[in-house]
Design a protein around this motif. Structure first.
Motif, PDB file in Angstrom:
ATOM      1  N   THR A   1      40.073  72.686  44.253  1.00  0.00           N
ATOM      2  CA  THR A   1      40.899  73.900  44.260  1.00  0.00           C
ATOM      3  C   THR A   1      40.293  74.940  45.192  1.00  0.00           C
ATOM      4  OG1 THR A   1      39.718  74.674  42.286  1.00  0.00           O
ATOM      5  CG2 THR A   1      41.815  73.558  41.953  1.00  0.00           C
ATOM      6  N   GLN A   2      41.147  75.479  46.062  1.00  0.00           N
ATOM      7  CA  GLN A   2      40.777  76.537  47.001  1.00  0.00           C
ATOM      8  C   GLN A   2      39.639  76.108  47.946  1.00  0.00           C
ATOM      9  OE1 GLN A   2      39.991  80.097  44.722  1.00  0.00           O
ATOM     10  NE2 GLN A   2      42.135  80.357  44.164  1.00  0.00           N
ATOM     11  N   ALA A   3      39.425  74.820  48.082  1.00  0.00           N
ATOM     12  CA  ALA A   3      38.406  74.349  49.021  1.00  0.00           C
ATOM     13  C   ALA A   3      38.919  74.472  50.448  1.00  0.00           C
ATOM     14  CB  ALA A   3      38.035  72.905  48.719  1.00  0.00           C
ATOM     15  N   HIS A   4      37.982  74.571  51.389  1.00  0.00           N
ATOM     16  CA  HIS A   4      38.322  74.673  52.810  1.00  0.00           C
ATOM     17  C   HIS A   4      38.072  73.322  53.474  1.00  0.00           C
ATOM     18  CE1 HIS A   4      38.838  79.097  53.261  1.00  0.00           C
ATOM     19  NE2 HIS A   4      38.158  79.077  52.128  1.00  0.00           N
ATOM     20  N   LEU A   5      39.168  72.719  53.948  1.00  0.00           N
ATOM     21  CA  LEU A   5      39.063  71.442  54.644  1.00  0.00           C
ATOM     22  C   LEU A   5      39.751  71.506  56.004  1.00  0.00           C
ATOM     23  CD1 LEU A   5      39.606  69.114  51.584  1.00  0.00           C
ATOM     24  CD2 LEU A   5      37.731  68.869  53.191  1.00  0.00           C
ATOM     25  N   GLU A   6      39.774  72.709  56.602  1.00  0.00           N
ATOM     26  CA  GLU A   6      40.364  72.835  57.921  1.00  0.00           C
ATOM     27  C   GLU A   6      39.655  71.908  58.905  1.00  0.00           C
ATOM     28  OE1 GLU A   6      39.344  75.468  56.117  1.00  0.00           O
ATOM     29  OE2 GLU A   6      40.838  77.087  56.147  1.00  0.00           O
ATOM     30  N   TYR A   7      40.445  71.190  59.701  1.00  0.00           N
ATOM     31  CA  TYR A   7      39.935  70.282  60.743  1.00  0.00           C
ATOM     32  C   TYR A   7      39.130  69.111  60.170  1.00  0.00           C
ATOM     33  CZ  TYR A   7      41.205  74.192  63.753  1.00  0.00           C
ATOM     34  OH  TYR A   7      41.888  75.197  64.394  1.00  0.00           O
ATOM     35  N   ALA A   8      39.155  68.896  58.875  1.00  0.00           N
ATOM     36  CA  ALA A   8      38.377  67.811  58.273  1.00  0.00           C
ATOM     37  C   ALA A   8      39.026  66.456  58.558  1.00  0.00           C
ATOM     38  CB  ALA A   8      38.248  68.018  56.764  1.00  0.00           C
ATOM     39  N   ASP A   9      38.207  65.416  58.569  1.00  0.00           N
ATOM     40  CA  ASP A   9      38.662  64.048  58.792  1.00  0.00           C
ATOM     41  C   ASP A   9      38.644  63.310  57.453  1.00  0.00           C
ATOM     42  OD1 ASP A   9      39.120  61.434  59.475  1.00  0.00           O
ATOM     43  OD2 ASP A   9      37.655  61.348  61.102  1.00  0.00           O
ATOM     44  N   LEU A  10      39.827  63.090  56.875  1.00  0.00           N
ATOM     45  CA  LEU A  10      39.957  62.428  55.575  1.00  0.00           C
ATOM     46  C   LEU A  10      40.728  61.119  55.705  1.00  0.00           C
ATOM     47  CD1 LEU A  10      40.642  65.853  54.346  1.00  0.00           C
ATOM     48  CD2 LEU A  10      39.429  64.458  52.698  1.00  0.00           C
ATOM     49  N   ARG A  11      40.636  60.487  56.829  1.00  0.00           N
ATOM     50  CA  ARG A  11      41.375  59.243  57.022  1.00  0.00           C
ATOM     51  C   ARG A  11      40.939  58.205  55.992  1.00  0.00           C
ATOM     52  NH1 ARG A  11      40.440  58.246  63.307  1.00  0.00           N
ATOM     53  NH2 ARG A  11      38.665  59.632  62.888  1.00  0.00           N
ATOM     54  N   GLY A  12      41.912  57.671  55.269  1.00  0.00           N
ATOM     55  CA  GLY A  12      41.639  56.640  54.287  1.00  0.00           C
ATOM     56  C   GLY A  12      40.954  57.116  53.021  1.00  0.00           C
ATOM     57  N   ALA A  13      40.731  58.404  52.869  1.00  0.00           N
ATOM     58  CA  ALA A  13      40.064  58.927  51.670  1.00  0.00           C
ATOM     59  C   ALA A  13      40.967  58.754  50.454  1.00  0.00           C
ATOM     60  CB  ALA A  13      39.711  60.397  51.859  1.00  0.00           C
ATOM     61  N   ASP A  14      40.346  58.537  49.292  1.00  0.00           N
ATOM     62  CA  ASP A  14      41.087  58.365  48.040  1.00  0.00           C
ATOM     63  C   ASP A  14      40.994  59.638  47.211  1.00  0.00           C
ATOM     64  OD1 ASP A  14      42.293  57.601  45.706  1.00  0.00           O
ATOM     65  OD2 ASP A  14      41.195  55.713  45.498  1.00  0.00           O
ATOM     66  N   LEU A  15      42.118  60.360  47.144  1.00  0.00           N
ATOM     67  CA  LEU A  15      42.194  61.619  46.403  1.00  0.00           C
ATOM     68  C   LEU A  15      43.123  61.485  45.198  1.00  0.00           C
ATOM     69  CD1 LEU A  15      42.475  63.374  49.752  1.00  0.00           C
ATOM     70  CD2 LEU A  15      40.870  64.282  48.104  1.00  0.00           C
ATOM     71  N   SER A  16      43.230  60.294  44.671  1.00  0.00           N
ATOM     72  CA  SER A  16      44.118  60.058  43.519  1.00  0.00           C
ATOM     73  C   SER A  16      43.742  60.966  42.353  1.00  0.00           C
ATOM     74  CB  SER A  16      44.023  58.598  43.073  1.00  0.00           C
ATOM     75  OG  SER A  16      44.417  57.724  44.104  1.00  0.00           O
ATOM     76  N   HIS A  17      44.759  61.589  41.757  1.00  0.00           N
ATOM     77  CA  HIS A  17      44.595  62.444  40.579  1.00  0.00           C
ATOM     78  C   HIS A  17      43.675  63.644  40.849  1.00  0.00           C
ATOM     79  CE1 HIS A  17      46.593  59.540  37.925  1.00  0.00           C
ATOM     80  NE2 HIS A  17      45.960  58.611  38.624  1.00  0.00           N
TER      81      HIS A  17
END
Length: 411
Positions: free
Chosen positions: A104-120
């Motif tokens: 929540t309210q985290a900063h991920l501008e320009y981050a690379d999350l390719r293939g990351a698992d953010l389920s739930h």
């Protein structure tokens, strides 16, 4: 703004051949630049800034480093991690596991999350401008009011994700799986949903101006009170999709039978000839020759009326096309000004400097004035004021950049 179609109040239906929609090129704005991947490459991180945390396991209460900005967390294990309000700007999280993590309210501008698992995962008010989430997994994630402007979510798996009031402006969601997703009140202007799976998705009160929904699966999707000016549904399956009280619906080129389509919507031409059907009905009823004569006379009169209407309608369409093109250019200018302001604001933040307040305020005021002027402009005559406001905004930004350049030179 809506350009309402002309309604002819006659007993005979208007032939479909006289009704033509604006071409797609006149309704869809030019694609805005910069994929998330390119933006990430030009982001705020340098190789020397990266902390190597590749493959680290931060589950079971393991302590996270204080600084995660620009960190390399490739394939890291962060399930159920507490990352609320953390600065992960420019971080690399490729193939990382973030299941049930709190972002929540985290900063991920320009981050690379390719293939990351953010389920739930909890992604409420997450800030992920120009982040790269290609192929990421967000199944059942809660992302209310999250910000994904210009982000790349190509082929992301987002079934049942909650994105209420999220910002998806110009986001790339081609071939993404959003079945059953909650997309109510999203800002999705110019977002690209080409080939996306959107069956049973909820777009209530969504802003989808000039969004691209080509070849998307929209079966049983809901667009209640959605704003759809310029949205492209070419090739999309709209079987049993609901458009209750939606604005500026144009289903030209769509496939299937939609429900609750507004009366002023533009829909694919139906089969058959209404006027021929009237004559056939009269003949089958065995009407008298007088009745047939009256029908013929009426048809001739109607034909003349329709001919005049057709000429007028085509002229109005040409005018509408010209206005649409001019408005589209004005909208793109305003959007670019907003992007320039965002980029400069981000630059000042990462360099921890503050520009001259008067010029910066002038740029922000000019941007707001441009947006408001564009909002109320209903004719080509109102668009020059938009251009003037954009010009004033850019002049103010040049002054801020010049000041920052001088400061850096002194440093």
């Amino acid at each position: 703004m809506r350009i309402a179609p002309l309604v002819v109040g006659v007993l005979f239906a208007t032939p479909a051949a006289l009704i033509t929609a604006l071409p797609a090129s006149a309704a869809t704005p030019a694609a805005l630049p910069a994929s998330a991947a390119h933006a990430a490459a030009a982001g705020p991180c340098k190789p020397r800034d990266r902390v190597n945390l590749r493959g680290k396991d931060f589950t079971h209460g393991a302590t996270l480093p204080e600084t995660l900005r620009c960190a390399d967390l490739t394939k890291a294990k962060l399930d159920e991690a507490e990352l609320g309000q953390k600065d992960l700007t420019g971080a690399i999280l490729r193939d990382a596991s973030l299941k049930e993590a709190d972002l929540t309210q985290a900063h991920l501008e320009y981050a690379d999350l390719r293939g990351a698992d953010l389920s739930h995962a909890d992604l409420g008010q997450l800030r992920a401008k120009q982040a790269d989430l290609r192929g990421a997994i967000l199944i059942d994630a809660e992302a209310g009011q999250a910000e994904f402007p210009h982000a790349d979510l190509t082929e992301a798996v987002m079934t049942r994700v909650v994105l209420t009031q999220a910002d998806l402006t110009d986001a790339d969601l081609k071939s993404a799986d959003l079945r059953g997703a909650g997309l109510g009140q999203i800002e999705g202007r110019t977002a690209d949903f080409t080939g996306a799976k959107l069956a049973d998705a909820k777009f209530s009160q969504a802003h989808l101006e000039y969004a691209v929904l080509r070849n998307a699966d929209l079966e049983e999707a809901e667009f209640t009170q959605a704003s759809l000016q310029g949205a492209d549904f070419t090739g999309a399956s709209v079987e049993a999709a609901s458009f209750t009280q939606a604005d500026d619906v144009n289903l030209t080129g769509a496939r299937g039978s939609a429900d609750d389509v507004p009366d002023d919507a533009i829909t694919p031409a139906g089969d058959g000839n209404p006027i021929t059907d009237v004559f056939s009905g009269a003949a089958s009823d065995g009407g008298t020759s007088l009745a047939v004569s009256l029908v013929i006379v009426s048809a001739v009169g109607l034909g003349g009326t329709l001919l005049i209407w057709g000429v007028t309608h085509r002229r109005r369409q040409r005018n509408a096309a010209g206005y649409a093109a001019a408005r589209r250019a004005a909208e793109e200018d305003v959007t670019r000004l907003g992007e320039e302001i965002d980029a400069l604001d981000f630059d000042m933040k990462i360099n921890q400097v503050t520009g001259p307040s008067a010029e910066w305020r002038a740029a922000l005021d000019a941007y707001e004035a441009a947006k408001q002027t564009l909002l109320i402009a209903q004719t080509p005559q109102g668009l020059p004021e938009v251009a003037s406001a954009v010009q004033h905004g850019r002049q103010a930004l040049r002054a801020v950049r010049s000041w920052l350049s001088d400061v850096r030179g002194l440093g």
